[in-house]
Write an enzyme that holds these catalytic residues in place. Structure first.
Site, PDB file in Angstrom:
ATOM      1  N   ASP A 354      17.231 -25.428  38.758  1.00 54.74           N
ATOM      2  CA  ASP A 354      17.127 -24.105  39.353  1.00 54.74           C
ATOM      3  C   ASP A 354      18.504 -23.444  39.411  1.00 54.74           C
ATOM      4  O   ASP A 354      19.501 -24.080  39.808  1.00 54.74           O
ATOM      5  CB  ASP A 354      16.544 -24.239  40.763  1.00 54.74           C
ATOM      6  CG  ASP A 354      16.452 -22.922  41.489  1.00 54.74           C
ATOM      7  OD1 ASP A 354      15.668 -22.064  41.055  1.00 54.74           O
ATOM      8  OD2 ASP A 354      17.167 -22.752  42.495  1.00 54.74           O
ATOM      9  N   GLU A 390      17.659 -23.237  34.161  1.00 54.14           N
ATOM     10  CA  GLU A 390      17.381 -21.833  34.448  1.00 54.14           C
ATOM     11  C   GLU A 390      18.745 -21.150  34.348  1.00 54.14           C
ATOM     12  O   GLU A 390      19.571 -21.265  35.264  1.00 54.14           O
ATOM     13  CB  GLU A 390      16.784 -21.653  35.841  1.00 54.14           C
ATOM     14  CG  GLU A 390      16.434 -20.201  36.124  1.00 54.14           C
ATOM     15  CD  GLU A 390      15.926 -19.982  37.546  1.00 54.14           C
ATOM     16  OE1 GLU A 390      15.073 -19.095  37.734  1.00 54.14           O
ATOM     17  OE2 GLU A 390      16.389 -20.674  38.465  1.00 54.14           O
TER      18      GLU A 390
END
Length: 752
Positions: A354, A390
């Site tokens: 993330d 990401e």
């Protein structure tokens, strides 16, 4: 082996490694890092919340440690760190707060939001001032010693090659809460995810890897609790070594660990990999007004990036209040220890990081040569699993798509945006659409990466579902309690004439067609496709594009959709297109296409781009502002690759026709040097996404492609070469004015 803490008799020196609590069959070693601590107390807690404090007498290289021969699995514990409390200089030690072990493998209890969790007076002005030395025991989670031993029963990792990988992003709880075949007491748990009916669903669909939203232990924050909501997604981690206890049907101390391992073992037995969405960019303690539950009280400046000019504040590249300090060796050690633990002990097959750009911020700017990436590259364990970034955060220069090191793949945000724009009829996207369709070589070819580095997706947990993408122009997040301020406002969505639900069958028919267009594009693009859970059956969130706090039917899978006639057609269609991808390597090449957008002799090209009239595209065609239609030829005989057994890969050749215009367009198949006969196998204009009978088309024959639809044709009779470059016939014989006129008629006019 849980003993009464009153029976504790002696402390041995123990070892400074590994960190955390480690049971060896006879006793437990405890080790915790703190550079700034003056004294560290290990606190043993019994079921009645009685506490025994043990001062750790050994310190090795800033790691405090001991071995307790009478302590075993199930023992609850925490730490009290004695040291300077000087927030203005970034120091926040507070022995009145019972801290969880950052390396704990399991937790018990919960954080109840009590004022004692905060080191400052929550009623004082200005905010964050004053001092609160109330003991937090009884209001905080407790770390738990676990038994690490588990019978893996000959477990073997699937190790699916990247070219064969199809990822399904899902949520442990949301996937199973309404599944009719999962027993109620197992719904929302790891055991529910491991239920044979759920695994069979993935196998039947053709999924090779499930990517689970965060399962590292996270907390429920007070703001959502006060609103009557819950942190559903779980991007609020504090336990990087522990599976979220709420997802375990086994409520015994440490039970979540064994249940998680059993789930992984079941997926491996089915040939499916398990990938974890991990949140190493920040922790759940938030900004300077957050609670003191772990890192802040252990060694605040080591674990967090502090503002240089005001060390009472935290650098925030994530929008969550803090950012982990990837410049400090012990923070980096924790990340690497955590990753290795989940690979070696929990046997997961990869990670999706993330806001991974934050992990590359050693200074303020993102550096793809940052220490964290060097460590991953050199690590013999972590470097061998799937690594997905990401590739952005909210900080300066945070959008880093295409800039991660070679062993990484990336969520390709440009793929998402381009494909969405193409199918909603935005102008000037032809060239970029073609690049995204063929693996985004402009992003990934320059540093030795392959098409599989591009994780292609149309939707993900964050944003609209696929059905909502074609049903809403605006987000509808009223249930989140933020007056619609949360969530992305620029969604590149299109409601096709009516916002939300409608009884207009023409609009519903077009929406279903668009979902098939998106899925066909996604699953037959070069790269690694990722499906967001429920898109294959038309799941809706009623226009909510930020369900992070909706732990309810809004965000859960709606399994009743499989019993509805029309949405179940979408499932069957998705399954069919995944099978086409699986059976034909030309859609999942190991290397980028060669030949470029123009090229010469089609016999030596592995890809050819054509306008609807069947001629090869010219530069003028690529530059056309209003292009909404094109045709691509994929040469299955030109694959210069080998499979896992070393056999040379050969495949059928295919033609794909894309018409994003609002009117039907007549396409002409190219000349015989690309193939004599072609079978239509996908036509998204049909309700089921393909014709009911086999349809064979001859070279140079015409096909009327319906508005906003995709066709896929497979070569059934090989090429006949009548003349060199015969597919170029007509390209040089037109006058410039004729070519311009033809181009306008082929591509259609710009939509208003």
């Amino acid at each position: 082996m849980t003993s009464s803490i009153s029976s504790y008799t002696q402390q041995w020196p123990g070892s400074s490694y590994p960190l955390g609590s480690s049971f060896d069959g006879a006793g437990t070693n405890f080790a915790i890092f703190s550079d700034i601590a003056e004294k560290v107390e290990l606190c043993l807690i019994d079921e009645d919340m009685n506490e025994v404090r043990i001062e750790l007498e050994e310190e090795t290289a800033h790691v405090w440690h001991c071995y307790l021969p009478t302590v075993g699995p199930g023992q609850r514990y925490g730490y009290r760190i004695h040291g300077p409390y000087d927030p203005e200089n970034g120091l926040r030690c507070d022995p009145s707060k019972l801290l969880v072990d950052p390396y704990a493998h399991s937790f018990k209890g919960g954080f109840d939001g009590h004022a004692s969790l905060y080191s400052y007076d929550i009623d004082a002005e200005p905010a964050g001032s004053g001092r609160n030395d109330e003991d937090s025991l009884g209001h905080t989670m407790l770390s738990v010693v676990i038994n690490p031993y588990f019978n893996w029963k000959g477990d073997r990792r699937p190790r699916t090659p990247e070219t064969e990988t199809v990822i399904y992003e899902t949520h442990v709880k949301g996937m199973t809460m309404t599944h009719p075949d999962v027993p109620e007491h197992l719904r929302g748990t790891y055991a529910g995810m491991a239920h044979p009916s759920v695994i069979k669903y993935f196998q039947d669909l053709g999924i090779t890897a499930v990517e689970l939203l965060p399962v590292h232990q996270f907390l429920q924050d007070d703001r959502l609790r006060n609103l009557g909501l819950r942190n559903y997604w779980g991007y609020n981690t504090f336990g990087f070594f522990a599976p979220q206890q709420d997802y375990s049907s086994d409520r015994t101390p440490g039970g979540a660990v064994a249940e998680f391992k059993s789930m992984v073992r079941a997926y491996h037995a089915a040939g499916i990999e398990v990938i974890l969405d991990v949140v190493y960019n920040h922790t759940a303690e938030g900004n300077h007004l957050g609670p003191t539950i772990a890192f802040r009280g252990i060694d605040n400046p080591a674990y967090y990036r502090l503002v240089d000019e005001d060390k009472s504040k935290y650098m925030d590249y994530t929008g969550t209040g803090n950012s982990l300090n990837v410049r400090h060796p012990h923070s980096l050690q924790m990340l690497m220890d955590s990753l290795r633990y989940w690979v070696k002990e929990m046997r997961v097959d990869g990670f999706r990081f993330d806001l991974a750009a934050t992990l590359a911020r050693e200074l303020d700017d993102v550096d793809k040569l940052a220490t964290f990436f060097d460590l991953v590259q050199q690590d013999p364990v972590v470097s061998q699993v799937k690594l997905i970034a990401e590739p952005w955060d909210i900080g300066h220069d945070g959008y880093q798509v295409g800039n991660f090191p070679p062993i990484w793949s990336e969520w390709n945000g440009k793929y998402r945006d381009t494909v969405r724009d193409f199918w909603r009829g935005e102008p000037a996207t032809l060239g970029e659409f073609a690049s995204r369709l063929t693996g985004s070589s402009d992003l990934y070819a320059n540093n030795g990466r392959r098409p599989t580095a591009s994780i292609n997706f149309i939707t993900a947990h964050d944003g609209f579902t696929l059905r909502d993408l074609v049903s809403y122009n605006e987000k509808h997040n009223d249930a989140n309690g933020e007056d619609g301020r949360d969530g992305e406002s620029h969604n590149r969505s299109w409601n096709h004439g009516v916002e939300g639900q409608t009884d207009d069958e023409d609009i519903l028919r077009l929406r279903r067609r668009q979902q098939r267009n998106f899925l066909t594009t996604l699953l037959l693009s070069q790269g690694t496709p990722m499906i967001s859970h429920g898109d294959e059956m038309g799941r809706s969130q009623d226009g909510n594009n930020n369900v992070y706090c909706q732990d309810n039917e809004i965000a859960w899978m709606d399994w009743s959709l499989l019993n509805m006639a029309k949405p179940s057609e979408l499932y069957a269609f998705t399954k069919r297109v995944i099978a086409i991808r699986r059976n034909h390597p030309v859609f999942r090449r190991q290397r980028f296409f060669s030949g470029g957008p123009l090229g010469a002799d089609v016999r030596e090209r592995d890809v050819a781009w054509l306008v609807p009239s069947g001629r090869l595209m010219t530069q003028d065609d690529w530059d056309h502002d209003f292009g909404k239609a094109l045709m691509v030829y994929l040469n299955g005989n030109a694959i210069t690759e080998r499979d896992r057994s070393g056999q040379e890969i050969k495949d059928d050749s295919f033609i794909m026709m894309f018409n994003a215009h609002d009117e039907e367009i007549e396409f002409r198949l190219p000349t015989k040097d690309l193939g004599v006969k072609w079978q239509l196998i996908v036509d998204t204009a049909f309700p089921g996404g393909y014709p009911k009978e086999d349809t064979i088309h001859d070279a140079e024959g015409t096909i009327l492609v319906q508005p906003r639809s995709t066709l896929v044709l497979k070569q059934t009779e090989p090429p006949v070469f009548e003349s060199a470059n015969s597919s170029l016939v007509g390209a040089d014989s037109h006058s410039e004015a004729e070519a311009e006129s033809e181009s306008e008629s082929e591509f259609g006019e710009q939509e208003q």
